[in-house]
Design a protein around this motif. Sequence first.
Motif, PDB file in Angstrom:
ATOM      1  N   ARG A 166       0.838  -1.205   0.000  1.00 59.00           N
ATOM      2  CA  ARG A 166       0.000   0.000   0.000  1.00 59.00           C
ATOM      3  C   ARG A 166       0.871   1.253   0.000  1.00 59.00           C
ATOM      4  NH1 ARG A 166      -1.107  -1.749   5.546  1.00 59.00           N
ATOM      5  NH2 ARG A 166      -0.319  -0.208   7.049  1.00 59.00           N
ATOM      6  N   TYR A 167       2.048   1.188   0.638  1.00 62.28           N
ATOM      7  CA  TYR A 167       2.956   2.323   0.649  1.00 62.28           C
ATOM      8  C   TYR A 167       3.389   2.658  -0.776  1.00 62.28           C
ATOM      9  CZ  TYR A 167       6.652   5.425   2.330  1.00 62.28           C
ATOM     10  OH  TYR A 167       7.428   6.524   2.581  1.00 62.28           O
ATOM     11  N   TRP A 168       3.779   1.627  -1.540  1.00 67.20           N
ATOM     12  CA  TRP A 168       4.232   1.860  -2.914  1.00 67.20           C
ATOM     13  C   TRP A 168       3.127   2.521  -3.730  1.00 67.20           C
ATOM     14  CZ3 TRP A 168       2.585   0.581  -7.771  1.00 67.20           C
ATOM     15  CH2 TRP A 168       3.475   0.842  -8.817  1.00 67.20           C
ATOM     16  N   TRP A 169       1.903   2.004  -3.612  1.00 68.96           N
ATOM     17  CA  TRP A 169       0.816   2.519  -4.428  1.00 68.96           C
ATOM     18  C   TRP A 169       0.427   3.946  -4.017  1.00 68.96           C
ATOM     19  CZ3 TRP A 169      -1.513   2.099  -8.843  1.00 68.96           C
ATOM     20  CH2 TRP A 169      -2.754   2.727  -9.025  1.00 68.96           C
ATOM     21  N   ILE A 170       0.224   4.179  -2.744  1.00 71.64           N
ATOM     22  CA  ILE A 170      -0.242   5.492  -2.298  1.00 71.64           C
ATOM     23  C   ILE A 170       0.766   6.580  -2.632  1.00 71.64           C
ATOM     24  CG2 ILE A 170      -0.833   6.879  -0.264  1.00 71.64           C
ATOM     25  CD1 ILE A 170      -1.985   4.314   0.991  1.00 71.64           C
ATOM     26  N   THR A 171       2.057   6.291  -2.490  1.00 72.07           N
ATOM     27  CA  THR A 171       3.079   7.317  -2.706  1.00 72.07           C
ATOM     28  C   THR A 171       3.338   7.603  -4.184  1.00 72.07           C
ATOM     29  OG1 THR A 171       4.851   5.662  -2.526  1.00 72.07           O
ATOM     30  CG2 THR A 171       4.247   6.887  -0.515  1.00 72.07           C
ATOM     31  N   ARG A 172       2.675   6.892  -5.087  1.00 69.75           N
ATOM     32  CA  ARG A 172       2.788   7.266  -6.502  1.00 69.75           C
ATOM     33  C   ARG A 172       2.266   8.688  -6.714  1.00 69.75           C
ATOM     34  NH1 ARG A 172       6.723   4.733  -7.542  1.00 69.75           N
ATOM     35  NH2 ARG A 172       6.619   4.571  -5.279  1.00 69.75           N
ATOM     36  N   TRP A 173       1.375   9.129  -5.817  1.00 71.50           N
ATOM     37  CA  TRP A 173       0.854  10.493  -5.947  1.00 71.50           C
ATOM     38  C   TRP A 173       1.970  11.533  -5.834  1.00 71.50           C
ATOM     39  CZ3 TRP A 173       0.027  14.498  -2.108  1.00 71.50           C
ATOM     40  CH2 TRP A 173      -0.691  15.597  -2.607  1.00 71.50           C
ATOM     41  N   CYS A 174       2.991  11.255  -5.046  1.00 74.35           N
ATOM     42  CA  CYS A 174       4.118  12.188  -4.924  1.00 74.35           C
ATOM     43  C   CYS A 174       4.799  12.399  -6.274  1.00 74.35           C
ATOM     44  CB  CYS A 174       5.121  11.685  -3.892  1.00 74.35           C
ATOM     45  SG  CYS A 174       4.469  11.596  -2.210  1.00 74.35           S
ATOM     46  N   HIS A 175       4.847  11.364  -7.089  1.00 74.21           N
ATOM     47  CA  HIS A 175       5.440  11.496  -8.423  1.00 74.21           C
ATOM     48  C   HIS A 175       4.553  12.359  -9.320  1.00 74.21           C
ATOM     49  CE1 HIS A 175       8.645   8.492  -7.756  1.00 74.21           C
ATOM     50  NE2 HIS A 175       7.755   7.931  -6.955  1.00 74.21           N
ATOM     51  N   ILE A 176       3.243  12.262  -9.128  1.00 77.31           N
ATOM     52  CA  ILE A 176       2.329  13.120  -9.876  1.00 77.31           C
ATOM     53  C   ILE A 176       2.562  14.577  -9.508  1.00 77.31           C
ATOM     54  CG2 ILE A 176      -0.107  13.701 -10.235  1.00 77.31           C
ATOM     55  CD1 ILE A 176      -0.764  10.739  -9.751  1.00 77.31           C
ATOM     56  N   VAL A 177       2.743  14.844  -8.212  1.00 82.39           N
ATOM     57  CA  VAL A 177       3.016  16.214  -7.758  1.00 82.39           C
ATOM     58  C   VAL A 177       4.307  16.735  -8.380  1.00 82.39           C
ATOM     59  CG1 VAL A 177       3.519  17.667  -5.753  1.00 82.39           C
ATOM     60  CG2 VAL A 177       1.755  15.892  -5.601  1.00 82.39           C
ATOM     61  N   SER A 178       5.329  15.913  -8.396  1.00 84.41           N
ATOM     62  CA  SER A 178       6.607  16.309  -8.986  1.00 84.41           C
ATOM     63  C   SER A 178       6.444  16.641 -10.469  1.00 84.41           C
ATOM     64  CB  SER A 178       7.635  15.192  -8.795  1.00 84.41           C
ATOM     65  OG  SER A 178       8.876  15.538  -9.361  1.00 84.41           O
ATOM     66  N   PHE A 179       5.672  15.833 -11.172  1.00 84.02           N
ATOM     67  CA  PHE A 179       5.410  16.077 -12.598  1.00 84.02           C
ATOM     68  C   PHE A 179       4.684  17.406 -12.787  1.00 84.02           C
ATOM     69  CE2 PHE A 179       2.456  15.715 -16.196  1.00 84.02           C
ATOM     70  CZ  PHE A 179       3.361  15.524 -17.243  1.00 84.02           C
ATOM     71  N   MET A 180       3.686  17.686 -11.954  1.00 78.43           N
ATOM     72  CA  MET A 180       2.943  18.945 -12.078  1.00 78.43           C
ATOM     73  C   MET A 180       3.826  20.140 -11.770  1.00 78.43           C
ATOM     74  SD  MET A 180      -0.954  18.254 -10.739  1.00 78.43           S
ATOM     75  CE  MET A 180      -0.479  17.974  -9.028  1.00 78.43           C
ATOM     76  N   LEU A 181       4.747  19.990 -10.816  1.00 76.43           N
ATOM     77  CA  LEU A 181       5.665  21.091 -10.513  1.00 76.43           C
ATOM     78  C   LEU A 181       6.517  21.443 -11.730  1.00 76.43           C
ATOM     79  CD1 LEU A 181       7.011  20.423  -6.912  1.00 76.43           C
ATOM     80  CD2 LEU A 181       5.799  22.460  -7.697  1.00 76.43           C
ATOM     81  N   ARG A 182       6.982  20.418 -12.436  1.00 73.66           N
ATOM     82  CA  ARG A 182       7.810  20.671 -13.623  1.00 73.66           C
ATOM     83  C   ARG A 182       6.999  21.271 -14.757  1.00 73.66           C
ATOM     84  NH1 ARG A 182       9.534  15.434 -12.509  1.00 73.66           N
ATOM     85  NH2 ARG A 182       8.431  14.666 -14.359  1.00 73.66           N
ATOM     86  N   THR A 183       5.849  20.687 -15.034  1.00 72.60           N
ATOM     87  CA  THR A 183       5.103  21.084 -16.223  1.00 72.60           C
ATOM     88  C   THR A 183       4.243  22.329 -16.019  1.00 72.60           C
ATOM     89  OG1 THR A 183       3.346  19.513 -15.618  1.00 72.60           O
ATOM     90  CG2 THR A 183       5.062  18.735 -17.118  1.00 72.60           C
ATOM     91  N   ILE A 184       3.660  22.463 -14.853  1.00 67.20           N
ATOM     92  CA  ILE A 184       2.815  23.633 -14.582  1.00 67.20           C
ATOM     93  C   ILE A 184       3.623  24.739 -13.917  1.00 67.20           C
ATOM     94  CG2 ILE A 184       0.795  24.482 -13.339  1.00 67.20           C
ATOM     95  CD1 ILE A 184      -0.394  21.671 -13.520  1.00 67.20           C
ATOM     96  N   GLY A 185       4.420  24.365 -12.923  1.00 64.04           N
ATOM     97  CA  GLY A 185       5.151  25.367 -12.156  1.00 64.04           C
ATOM     98  C   GLY A 185       6.455  25.809 -12.766  1.00 64.04           C
ATOM     99  N   GLY A 186       6.975  25.054 -13.727  1.00 69.80           N
ATOM    100  CA  GLY A 186       8.271  25.397 -14.299  1.00 69.80           C
ATOM    101  C   GLY A 186       9.401  25.277 -13.296  1.00 69.80           C
ATOM    102  N   ILE A 187       9.240  24.353 -12.351  1.00 71.10           N
ATOM    103  CA  ILE A 187      10.222  24.178 -11.279  1.00 71.10           C
ATOM    104  C   ILE A 187      10.973  22.864 -11.489  1.00 71.10           C
ATOM    105  CG2 ILE A 187      10.536  23.865  -8.792  1.00 71.10           C
ATOM    106  CD1 ILE A 187       8.070  25.626  -8.379  1.00 71.10           C
ATOM    107  N   ARG A 188      12.268  22.970 -11.606  1.00 69.09           N
ATOM    108  CA  ARG A 188      13.118  21.790 -11.804  1.00 69.09           C
ATOM    109  C   ARG A 188      13.867  21.476 -10.500  1.00 69.09           C
ATOM    110  NH1 ARG A 188      13.415  25.419 -15.483  1.00 69.09           N
ATOM    111  NH2 ARG A 188      15.352  26.278 -14.646  1.00 69.09           N
TER     112      ARG A 188
END
Length: 253
Positions: free
Chosen positions: A47-69
């Motif tokens: 369950r830890y592996w699955w639930i924390t996939r959301w953190c990768h989604i946040v990271s993706f949004m930071l790069r693509t929407i926020g322009g933050i690397r």
Amino acid sequence: MSRVEPDRGAPRGSLVRGILFRAGLVVTVVIWATLSIPSFPLPLRWRYWWITRWCHIVSFMLRTIGGIRLQVRGLENLPNEPGVMLAKHQSAWETLNLLPFFYPQSWVLKRELLKIPVFGWGLARLDPIAIDRSAGREALRQVIRQGKKRLAQGHWVVIFPEGTRVDPGQRGRYQQGGALLACQAGVDVTPVAHNAGEHWPRRGARLIPGTITLEIGPAIPTTDRTPAAVNRDVEAWIESTMERLTDPRYRDC
């Protein structure tokens, strides 16, 4: 790259980025928490592996929407075995984006966060160290007791020694709870510094495009040392590194 001041002269587009990003956070956390409910009865590692996939989604949004690397330094300092990680606390960024480097991890957090609908349900299934901050010494005993258990399970214990987020250029009082846990558990402390607060400020809706620099420090030993001495070393390393991270001359070094 010169230093970006979050509160002065920020581009108008950073507000639009911030609003879009936060809307994305709300939508994705509801969707992902709902999708995660079937994982709740599963063993922790699954369950830890699955639930924390959301953190990768946040990271993706930071790069693509926020322009933050992200730029990472000091990966060679990562220990082979989990221990206590003590990090600078400027933003919401570090609560989500340190996971790839310190996996799996258990955060020390306010018990109230587990009561947030949907988000709190998923957070509770990650076995964090949830404490009652008004409990005084009992809260510290909770950290030690639960922290030793998480370390024995092979988890990093992540603690923000300043206790609350501070603005870039500021320093909070470094509390000794993390160092005390490390000393009693017989594990090293890994200090972490970053400048996330310059790009994802703790106040307001703006996101400031640019590069977050994350620096992982050398492990600080605890054997035959007092928590106060360990804590002083942690604070000295983090704060001296913060001075360097915010100096434009060293940004791309």
